[in-house]
Write a protein that holds these residues in place. Structure first.
Motif: not given
Length: 101
Positions: A30-35
Motif C-alpha cells: 500500500x505504501x509503495x503504491x501511494x508514495x
C-alpha cells in the motif's frame, strides 16, 4: 470518540474491499503504491519526527507558544498529541497563556 470511529471505519473500507477480491494488500504494498518506492522510508521519517516533536514540545514553555497564531498552536498541539483528554495541565496550555497575558 464517535468521530475517531468514523474516521477509522472510512480508512479501513478501501483495504477491506481490496482484500475481499483475493488480492493480498499489505502495508508495504500500500505504501509503495501511494508514495512510490520510498513509501516506507517516508512513513518512517514522518513517524520519527512526530515522536521527537511530541517529546520536545514538553520542554517548550507555554508562554513561547502563546506568541504564535491560534491555528498554529492548534496544529502543533495536535501533532504532539496534546489535544482532548491527553491534554497537559492548564498551566502548560499555550492558549490559556495567550488569553491571560
Amino acid at each position: 470518540m464517535k468521530k475517531m470511529m468514523a474516521i477509522m471505519a472510512a480508512l479501513l473500507v478501501a483495504p477491506l474491499a481490496m482484500a475481499s477480491t483475493g488480492d493480498a494488500v499489505g502495508w508495504a504494498n500500500l505504501l509503495t503504491g501511494v508514495f512510490g518506492e520510498t513509501g516506507a522510508a517516508i512513513v518512517t521519517v514522518v513517524s520519527i519526527v512526530l515522536a521527537v516533536w511530541s517529546q520536545v514540545r514538553q520542554l517548550i514553555p507555554a508562554t513561547w507558544l502563546a506568541k504564535l497564531p491560534t491555528w498554529l498552536i492548534d496544529l502543533l498541539e495536535w501533532l504532539a498529541a496534546n489535544k482532548g483528554k491527553a491534554k497537559n495541565e492548564p498551566f502548560h496550555d499555550p492558549k490559556l497563556a495567550k488569553r491571560t497575558r
